[in-house]
Design an enzyme around this catalytic site. Structure first.
Site, PDB file in Angstrom:
ATOM      1  CE  LYS A  33      -3.866  -2.142   2.550  1.00  0.00           C
ATOM      2  NZ  LYS A  33      -4.442  -2.193   3.927  1.00  0.00           N
ATOM      3  CE1 TYR A  68      -9.213  -2.988   1.059  1.00  0.00           C
ATOM      4  CE2 TYR A  68      -8.451  -0.982   0.020  1.00  0.00           C
ATOM      5  CZ  TYR A  68      -8.189  -2.125   0.742  1.00  0.00           C
ATOM      6  OH  TYR A  68      -6.902  -2.410   1.159  1.00  0.00           O
ATOM      7  CG  PHE A  90     -12.582   1.050   8.266  1.00  0.00           C
ATOM      8  CD1 PHE A  90     -12.174   0.516   7.050  1.00  0.00           C
ATOM      9  CD2 PHE A  90     -13.274   0.223   9.152  1.00  0.00           C
ATOM     10  CE1 PHE A  90     -12.437  -0.816   6.721  1.00  0.00           C
ATOM     11  CE2 PHE A  90     -13.541  -1.111   8.832  1.00  0.00           C
ATOM     12  CZ  PHE A  90     -13.122  -1.620   7.608  1.00  0.00           C
ATOM     13  NE  ARG A 140      -6.159 -12.760   5.569  1.00  0.00           N
ATOM     14  CZ  ARG A 140      -6.622 -11.516   5.415  1.00  0.00           C
ATOM     15  NH1 ARG A 140      -6.507 -10.904   4.256  1.00  0.00           N
ATOM     16  NH2 ARG A 140      -7.194 -10.887   6.414  1.00  0.00           N
ATOM     17  CB  THR A 156      -6.557  -6.495  10.073  1.00  0.00           C
ATOM     18  OG1 THR A 156      -6.961  -7.596   9.265  1.00  0.00           O
ATOM     19  CG2 THR A 156      -6.991  -5.198   9.428  1.00  0.00           C
ATOM     20  NE  ARG A 200      -1.441  -5.859   7.405  1.00  0.00           N
ATOM     21  CZ  ARG A 200      -2.566  -6.389   6.953  1.00  0.00           C
ATOM     22  NH1 ARG A 200      -3.124  -7.394   7.614  1.00  0.00           N
ATOM     23  NH2 ARG A 200      -3.139  -5.933   5.863  1.00  0.00           N
ATOM     24  CG  ASN A 218      -3.118  -2.505   7.443  1.00  0.00           C
ATOM     25  OD1 ASN A 218      -3.104  -1.937   6.348  1.00  0.00           O
ATOM     26  ND2 ASN A 218      -4.107  -3.300   7.816  1.00  0.00           N
ATOM     27  CD  GLU A 274      -8.801  -9.355  -3.198  1.00  0.00           C
ATOM     28  OE1 GLU A 274      -9.576  -9.037  -2.285  1.00  0.00           O
ATOM     29  OE2 GLU A 274      -7.605  -9.646  -2.995  1.00  0.00           O
TER      30      GLU A 274
HETATM   31  P1  IDP Z   1      -7.127  -7.051   5.791  1.00  0.00           P
HETATM   32  O1  IDP Z   1      -6.416  -6.002   4.962  1.00  0.00           O
HETATM   33  O2  IDP Z   1      -6.223  -7.614   6.859  1.00  0.00           O
HETATM   34  O3  IDP Z   1      -7.778  -8.112   4.961  1.00  0.00           O
HETATM   35  P2  IDP Z   1      -9.805  -5.963   6.242  1.00  0.00           P
HETATM   36  O4  IDP Z   1     -10.641  -6.227   7.441  1.00  0.00           O
HETATM   37  O5  IDP Z   1     -10.200  -6.594   4.950  1.00  0.00           O
HETATM   38  O6  IDP Z   1      -8.290  -6.290   6.604  1.00  0.00           O
HETATM   39  O7  IDP Z   1      -9.762  -4.377   6.056  1.00  0.00           O
HETATM   40  C1  IDP Z   1      -9.232  -3.810   4.887  1.00  0.00           C
HETATM   41  C2  IDP Z   1      -8.317  -2.676   5.263  1.00  0.00           C
HETATM   42  O8  IDP Z   1      -9.111  -1.633   5.825  1.00  0.00           O
HETATM   43  C3  IDP Z   1      -7.283  -2.988   6.352  1.00  0.00           C
HETATM   44  O9  IDP Z   1      -6.114  -3.585   5.840  1.00  0.00           O
HETATM   45  C4  IDP Z   1      -7.009  -1.610   6.892  1.00  0.00           C
HETATM   46  O10 IDP Z   1      -6.099  -0.891   6.053  1.00  0.00           O
HETATM   47  C5  IDP Z   1      -8.374  -0.953   6.807  1.00  0.00           C
HETATM   48  N1  IDP Z   1      -9.095  -1.043   8.074  1.00  0.00           N
HETATM   49  C6  IDP Z   1      -9.731  -2.133   8.567  1.00  0.00           C
HETATM   50  N2  IDP Z   1     -10.288  -1.864   9.769  1.00  0.00           N
HETATM   51  C7  IDP Z   1      -9.978  -0.563  10.027  1.00  0.00           C
HETATM   52  C8  IDP Z   1     -10.261   0.327  11.112  1.00  0.00           C
HETATM   53  O11 IDP Z   1     -10.895  -0.038  12.115  1.00  0.00           O
HETATM   54  N3  IDP Z   1      -9.764   1.602  11.023  1.00  0.00           N
HETATM   55  C9  IDP Z   1      -9.040   2.035   9.948  1.00  0.00           C
HETATM   56  N4  IDP Z   1      -8.755   1.233   8.902  1.00  0.00           N
HETATM   57  C10 IDP Z   1      -9.214  -0.043   8.937  1.00  0.00           C
HETATM   58 MG    MG Z   2      -9.387  -7.941   3.646  1.00  0.00          MG
END
Ligand code: IDP
Ligand code: MG
Length: 150
Positions: free
Chosen positions: A9, A49, A57, A85, A91, A102, A112, A126
């Site tokens: 990212k 997304y 968020f 993963r 996450t 991370r 992240n 994807e």
């Molecule tokens: P992942 O990237 O580990 O699969 P997801 O739950 O799919 O996680 O969320 C997508 C992305 O959204 C995360 O990688 C993170 O950048 C962002 N994100 C998820 N939850 C939050 C939050 O509570 N606050 C801010 N950003 C978030």
């Molecule tokens: Mg995800």
């Protein structure tokens, strides 16, 4: 062979961590299938997304992923989704296992560093969203038989 989309990212690119991400996936034994460096359009970000639309968020997430270029890649291997993963870590960086990317390089969920597909099915979807079929390289490595059991 399972495939996953992997994104470094904008924060990972800005911090010079593309090589670190690639090195960790390479040394894990995964095989690179495709890579490109690009600025993410609003449309691609929203499609990628879409599942998070409506979450608190979401707007910040779209702003984050479109804020600067990303390195998009496809990696494959047995159990690639779970392996990648795990290499990325949870996450929320403060919940990520020690030794994961991370954990080792991030503090906040909104910064992240990486994206990885969360299932083999989503991996296929994807990959099709981010890459044209002709951008995917079908190849083998001499070392494959020492990394892949079959
Ligand atoms: P992942 O990237 O580990 O699969 P997801 O739950 O799919 O996680 O969320 C997508 C992305 O959204 C995360 O990688 C993170 O950048 C962002 N994100 C998820 N939850 C939050 C939050 O509570 N606050 C801010 N950003 C978030
Ligand atoms: Mg995800």
């Amino acid at each position: 062979m399972e495939r996953s989309l992997v994104l470094v990212k904008p924060d990972g690119v800005q911090r010079g961590l593309v090589g670190e991400v690639v090195a960790r996936l390479e040394r894990r034994g995964l095989r690179l299938v495709a890579a490109k460096f690009l600025a993410v359009s609003q449309e691609l970000a929203e499609t990628h997304y879409a599942i998070h639309k409506g979450k608190p968020f979401y707007e910040g997430l779209i702003a984050y992923i479109t804020s600067a270029p990303v390195m998009a890649m496809v990696w494959e291997g047995p159990n690639a989704v779970a392996a990648i993963r795990q290499t990325m870590g949870a996450t929320r960086p403060t919940e990520a296992a020690p030794g994961s990317l991370r954990h080792d390089f991030a503090l906040e969920v909104g910064r992240n560093l990486t994206h990885a597909s969360d299932s083999a099915e989503n991996g296929e979807k994807e990959v099709a969203l981010w890459f044209k079929p002709e951008e995917l390289v079908d190849w083998t490595r001499e070392v494959d038989r020492w990394v892949f059991e079959k």
